[in-house]
Design a protein around this motif. Structure first.
Motif, PDB file in Angstrom:
ATOM      1  N   LEU A 124     -16.133  82.450 -27.590  1.00 47.74           N
ATOM      2  CA  LEU A 124     -15.086  82.841 -26.648  1.00 47.74           C
ATOM      3  C   LEU A 124     -15.432  84.195 -26.031  1.00 47.74           C
ATOM      4  CD1 LEU A 124     -11.896  81.826 -28.696  1.00 47.74           C
ATOM      5  CD2 LEU A 124     -13.107  80.501 -26.941  1.00 47.74           C
ATOM      6  N   PRO A 125     -14.871  84.506 -24.858  1.00 47.28           N
ATOM      7  CA  PRO A 125     -15.189  85.779 -24.193  1.00 47.28           C
ATOM      8  C   PRO A 125     -14.477  86.971 -24.827  1.00 47.28           C
ATOM      9  CG  PRO A 125     -13.588  84.554 -22.889  1.00 47.28           C
ATOM     10  CD  PRO A 125     -13.999  83.636 -24.021  1.00 47.28           C
ATOM     11  N   ILE A 126     -14.808  87.235 -26.076  1.00 52.08           N
ATOM     12  CA  ILE A 126     -14.222  88.348 -26.821  1.00 52.08           C
ATOM     13  C   ILE A 126     -15.177  89.537 -26.728  1.00 52.08           C
ATOM     14  CG2 ILE A 126     -13.507  89.145 -29.102  1.00 52.08           C
ATOM     15  CD1 ILE A 126     -12.871  86.206 -29.777  1.00 52.08           C
ATOM     16  N   PRO A 127     -14.711  90.698 -26.327  1.00 48.18           N
ATOM     17  CA  PRO A 127     -15.597  91.855 -26.209  1.00 48.18           C
ATOM     18  C   PRO A 127     -16.364  92.121 -27.506  1.00 48.18           C
ATOM     19  CG  PRO A 127     -13.458  92.351 -25.239  1.00 48.18           C
ATOM     20  CD  PRO A 127     -13.321  91.024 -25.924  1.00 48.18           C
ATOM     21  N   GLY A 128     -17.682  92.236 -27.380  1.00 45.98           N
ATOM     22  CA  GLY A 128     -18.537  92.541 -28.523  1.00 45.98           C
ATOM     23  C   GLY A 128     -18.990  91.348 -29.331  1.00 45.98           C
ATOM     24  N   LEU A 129     -18.444  90.147 -29.048  1.00 41.59           N
ATOM     25  CA  LEU A 129     -18.750  88.987 -29.893  1.00 41.59           C
ATOM     26  C   LEU A 129     -20.216  88.592 -29.812  1.00 41.59           C
ATOM     27  CD1 LEU A 129     -17.555  86.832 -31.812  1.00 41.59           C
ATOM     28  CD2 LEU A 129     -17.275  85.361 -29.810  1.00 41.59           C
ATOM     29  N   LYS A 130     -20.727  88.364 -28.605  1.00 38.58           N
ATOM     30  CA  LYS A 130     -22.110  87.873 -28.495  1.00 38.58           C
ATOM     31  C   LYS A 130     -23.126  88.930 -28.911  1.00 38.58           C
ATOM     32  CE  LYS A 130     -22.893  88.885 -23.580  1.00 38.58           C
ATOM     33  NZ  LYS A 130     -23.240  88.275 -22.270  1.00 38.58           N
ATOM     34  N   GLU A 131     -22.735  90.224 -28.860  1.00 38.23           N
ATOM     35  CA  GLU A 131     -23.652  91.282 -29.267  1.00 38.23           C
ATOM     36  C   GLU A 131     -23.703  91.473 -30.783  1.00 38.23           C
ATOM     37  OE1 GLU A 131     -22.285  92.023 -25.125  1.00 38.23           O
ATOM     38  OE2 GLU A 131     -21.231  91.710 -27.020  1.00 38.23           O
ATOM     39  N   PHE A 171     -17.043  92.129 -44.726  1.00 37.62           N
ATOM     40  CA  PHE A 171     -17.605  90.905 -44.150  1.00 37.62           C
ATOM     41  C   PHE A 171     -16.475  90.074 -43.545  1.00 37.62           C
ATOM     42  CE2 PHE A 171     -19.957  92.055 -48.073  1.00 37.62           C
ATOM     43  CZ  PHE A 171     -21.128  92.508 -47.474  1.00 37.62           C
ATOM     44  N   VAL A 172     -16.532  89.860 -42.230  1.00 34.82           N
ATOM     45  CA  VAL A 172     -15.463  89.177 -41.507  1.00 34.82           C
ATOM     46  C   VAL A 172     -15.937  87.790 -41.085  1.00 34.82           C
ATOM     47  CG1 VAL A 172     -13.945  89.239 -39.499  1.00 34.82           C
ATOM     48  CG2 VAL A 172     -14.554  91.369 -40.677  1.00 34.82           C
ATOM     49  N   PHE A 173     -15.113  86.782 -41.356  1.00 35.15           N
ATOM     50  CA  PHE A 173     -15.405  85.402 -40.971  1.00 35.15           C
ATOM     51  C   PHE A 173     -14.279  84.914 -40.075  1.00 35.15           C
ATOM     52  CE2 PHE A 173     -17.880  86.249 -44.620  1.00 35.15           C
ATOM     53  CZ  PHE A 173     -18.961  85.392 -44.621  1.00 35.15           C
ATOM     54  N   VAL A 174     -14.635  84.453 -38.883  1.00 35.35           N
ATOM     55  CA  VAL A 174     -13.643  83.994 -37.916  1.00 35.35           C
ATOM     56  C   VAL A 174     -13.718  82.477 -37.831  1.00 35.35           C
ATOM     57  CG1 VAL A 174     -12.776  84.199 -35.568  1.00 35.35           C
ATOM     58  CG2 VAL A 174     -13.970  86.133 -36.626  1.00 35.35           C
ATOM     59  N   ALA A 179     -16.414  74.277 -42.089  1.00 34.55           N
ATOM     60  CA  ALA A 179     -17.651  75.044 -42.095  1.00 34.55           C
ATOM     61  C   ALA A 179     -17.387  76.507 -42.421  1.00 34.55           C
ATOM     62  CB  ALA A 179     -18.351  74.916 -40.734  1.00 34.55           C
ATOM     63  N   GLY A 180     -16.360  77.083 -41.813  1.00 34.75           N
ATOM     64  CA  GLY A 180     -16.060  78.484 -42.039  1.00 34.75           C
ATOM     65  C   GLY A 180     -15.638  78.782 -43.465  1.00 34.75           C
ATOM     66  N   ILE A 181     -14.793  77.930 -44.026  1.00 33.45           N
ATOM     67  CA  ILE A 181     -14.311  78.143 -45.399  1.00 33.45           C
ATOM     68  C   ILE A 181     -15.443  77.989 -46.403  1.00 33.45           C
ATOM     69  CG2 ILE A 181     -12.773  77.269 -47.199  1.00 33.45           C
ATOM     70  CD1 ILE A 181     -11.294  78.753 -45.051  1.00 33.45           C
ATOM     71  N   SER A 270     -17.258  81.104 -36.825  1.00 34.64           N
ATOM     72  CA  SER A 270     -17.224  79.674 -37.171  1.00 34.64           C
ATOM     73  C   SER A 270     -16.006  79.005 -36.547  1.00 34.64           C
ATOM     74  CB  SER A 270     -17.182  79.503 -38.697  1.00 34.64           C
ATOM     75  OG  SER A 270     -18.325  80.054 -39.304  1.00 34.64           O
ATOM     76  N   ALA A 271     -15.643  79.468 -35.354  1.00 30.51           N
ATOM     77  CA  ALA A 271     -14.408  78.987 -34.719  1.00 30.51           C
ATOM     78  C   ALA A 271     -14.685  77.842 -33.751  1.00 30.51           C
ATOM     79  CB  ALA A 271     -13.704  80.138 -34.012  1.00 30.51           C
ATOM     80  N   GLY A 272     -15.265  76.785 -34.271  1.00 31.89           N
ATOM     81  CA  GLY A 272     -15.415  75.573 -33.473  1.00 31.89           C
ATOM     82  C   GLY A 272     -16.771  75.409 -32.833  1.00 31.89           C
ATOM     83  N   VAL A 273     -16.991  74.208 -32.300  1.00 31.41           N
ATOM     84  CA  VAL A 273     -18.254  73.863 -31.649  1.00 31.41           C
ATOM     85  C   VAL A 273     -17.966  73.206 -30.305  1.00 31.41           C
ATOM     86  CG1 VAL A 273     -19.494  73.573 -33.826  1.00 31.41           C
ATOM     87  CG2 VAL A 273     -18.327  71.609 -32.799  1.00 31.41           C
ATOM     88  N   LYS A 274     -19.005  73.117 -29.487  1.00 35.55           N
ATOM     89  CA  LYS A 274     -18.908  72.400 -28.224  1.00 35.55           C
ATOM     90  C   LYS A 274     -20.184  71.586 -28.042  1.00 35.55           C
ATOM     91  CE  LYS A 274     -20.845  76.188 -25.451  1.00 35.55           C
ATOM     92  NZ  LYS A 274     -20.615  77.120 -24.323  1.00 35.55           N
ATOM     93  N   ALA A 275     -20.114  70.581 -27.191  1.00 39.57           N
ATOM     94  CA  ALA A 275     -21.279  69.731 -26.949  1.00 39.57           C
ATOM     95  C   ALA A 275     -22.408  70.560 -26.348  1.00 39.57           C
ATOM     96  CB  ALA A 275     -20.913  68.589 -26.011  1.00 39.57           C
ATOM     97  N   ASN A 276     -23.635  70.112 -26.571  1.00 41.38           N
ATOM     98  CA  ASN A 276     -24.797  70.810 -26.038  1.00 41.38           C
ATOM     99  C   ASN A 276     -24.658  71.005 -24.527  1.00 41.38           C
ATOM    100  OD1 ASN A 276     -27.510  71.466 -25.144  1.00 41.38           O
ATOM    101  ND2 ASN A 276     -28.193  70.759 -27.141  1.00 41.38           N
ATOM    102  N   PRO A 277     -24.739  72.254 -24.048  1.00 38.94           N
ATOM    103  CA  PRO A 277     -24.547  72.498 -22.610  1.00 38.94           C
ATOM    104  C   PRO A 277     -25.616  71.867 -21.729  1.00 38.94           C
ATOM    105  CG  PRO A 277     -25.238  74.511 -23.754  1.00 38.94           C
ATOM    106  CD  PRO A 277     -24.914  73.504 -24.810  1.00 38.94           C
TER     107      PRO A 277
END
Length: 457
Positions: A124-131, A171-174, A179-181, A270-277
């Motif tokens: 998701l477009p959360i600041p700092g997530l992809k970095e 350690f933070v798990f989203v 899978a996440g648990i 670990s907040a979900g998946v999407k089909a291969n783009p």
């Protein structure tokens, strides 16, 4: 771009993706094709299939990384296996663009295409997530995550600054799905075990946090089991925040929707998946979630009806769940469906290749769910039967030990488990896997030893 068009001496079945669906579909095709009847070509960026349910145990050190993957060439004798990406598909002209990592892209024609490219992390477009965050969809991520957590312990043991130590050991798990648990609890179990090796650390220094947007975890199990999992995690000292969102993690400073803020060196998504783009760059019909739309017989279907010669299954396909148990009427993206869709898909492709018009419908009523929550701890639900603790953990291992493809991998995995039970968990990190030339470069850049002056006569 190199062209490989009209190059077939016989019909080609192009399998896009070498995961569970791709590998098992190709195996079933090779087993049942007549001599010279068709060529089976499998294209995947990796030379192996990853058994995704084992990634948490790989990260926790219970299974060796290579034992959780199945080599494609070794297990698909007679097939063309191409280690490359499929970057686009032109089904109207029946060719796909193939891009090897270190070579020129080319076009490959086909008669039937099987879309089994799986899914990727849904960020998701959360600041700092992809970095700053890491997901767990690949074996390499599991190894990196394991070594990162263990290295944080080693670093924290030498830190004198309390704030820096607290950041290193948070350690933070989203994401609170299966899978996440599983990942969180396996790693929490490993880290608390490893803490005992440090005289300057205690279990109270370590903080694990689960952030889940919904009001419950693990939607695949019943409400009672989900509540028990939350209580179990809290009893282990894990902070569980339900109905809470990650709002920001810029510079590893975590801000949650409940108002809490803290620093954390480790953020796992670990907040979900999407089909291969990759599917977006095709002329095949996809739904609003990016999944290929298919019928229950796994033929691709658009607004104008069936798309001849195109098939799909697994995580990249919206497969109708005829049992009525799926989410929004579709099969959930898990290994249980993938391994059962593959034989149906292969049989139907063969039928179409041979000019038949009757196809099998995919039908599977889920047999339940099993999850490991660390060593000797688990949760499972098989219909009305619910299990917790050691029994559920044994059920989890028995099911997935049986489900991983090939006898070779089954033996290796059970061997890992046996050795771990006898010798204990291996909590040894490997350093600098991402920069293997580090020591050599440092040695090459080091100053030469000073020359000694010749002795005077």
């Amino acid at each position: 771009m190199a062209l490989i068009r009209n190059s077939k001496l016989r019909p080609r079945i192009l399998v896009v993706g070498g995961g569970s669906v791709g590998l098992l579909t190709a195996q079933n095709l090779l087993k049942n094709l007549g001599r010279g009847e068709a060529t089976v070509t499998v294209v995947d960026p990796n030379p192996y299939m990853t058994y995704l349910p084992f990634l948490p145990e790989v990260a926790a050190g219970s299974i060796e990384p290579r034992h959780a993957v199945v080599p494609l060439r070794r297990n698909l004798p007679g097939a063309e296996v191409i280690t490359a990406k499929v970057t686009s598909i032109n089904h109207a002209e029946k060719f796909a663009t193939i891009e090897p990592e270190n070579d020129e892209a080319f076009e490959l024609d086909y008669d039937h295409i099987v879309l089994a490219s799986g899914s990727v992390a849904r960020a998701l477009p959360i600041p700092g997530l992809k970095e700053n965050a890491i997901a767990l969809k690949r074996i390499e991520e599991a190894v990196a995550l394991r070594d990162h957590l263990l290295s944080r312990l080693a670093d924290a043991a030498l830190m004198e600054d309390d704030e820096e130590r607290r950041k290193a050991l948070t350690f933070v798990f989203v994401g609170g799905g299966f899978a996440g648990i599983e990942l969180l609890t396996e790693l929490e179990d490993m880290v608390r075990s490893a803490v005992a090796q440090y005289e300057t650390l205690t279990e109270a220094d370590v903080r694990f946090v689960l952030v889940e947007a919904l009001g419950r975890v693990m939607p695949e199990v019943g409400e009672a089991q989900a509540r028990w999992v939350v209580e179990h995690m809290r009893e282990r000292g894990i902070d569980v925040y339900l109905e809470t969102f990650l709002q920001d993690c810029t510079d590893k400073h975590v801000k949650l929707s409940n108002g809490e803020e803290f620093d954390a060196d480790t953020i796992v998504w670990s907040a979900g998946v999407k089909a291969n783009p990759m599917l977006i760059d095709s002329d095949l019909p996809i739904n609003e979630r990016g999944n290929v739309t298919v019928r229950a017989d796994l033929r691709v279907e658009g607004d104008d009806g069936v798309v001849e010669g195109a098939w799909a299954a697994g995580d990249n396909a919206a497969v109708p769940d005829l049992s009525g148990g799926g989410v929004a009427g579709f099969c959930v993206p898990n290994a249980q469906h993938a391994v059962r869709q593959a034989p149906v898909l292969a049989a139907n492709v063969l039928a179409a290749l041979r000019g038949e018009t009757e196809f099998k419908q995919y039908f599977h009523k889920t047999i339940g769910s099993v999850a490991g929550l660390g060593l000797y701890k688990g949760v499972s639900q098989m219909g009305d039967f619910e299990a917790r603790g050691l029994l559920a953990w044994l059920m989890h291992r028995a099911y997935h030990g049986y489900a991983i493809p090939t006898m070779d991998r089954k033996v290796r995995v059970f061997g890992n488990w046996f050795l771990s039970a006898v010798l204990g968990r291996d909590a040894m990190p490997l350093a600098d896997l991402d920069v293997p030339r580090k020591n050599f470069v440092e040695a090459a850049n080091s100053k030469p030893a000073p020359k000694k002056e010749a002795a005077k006569a």
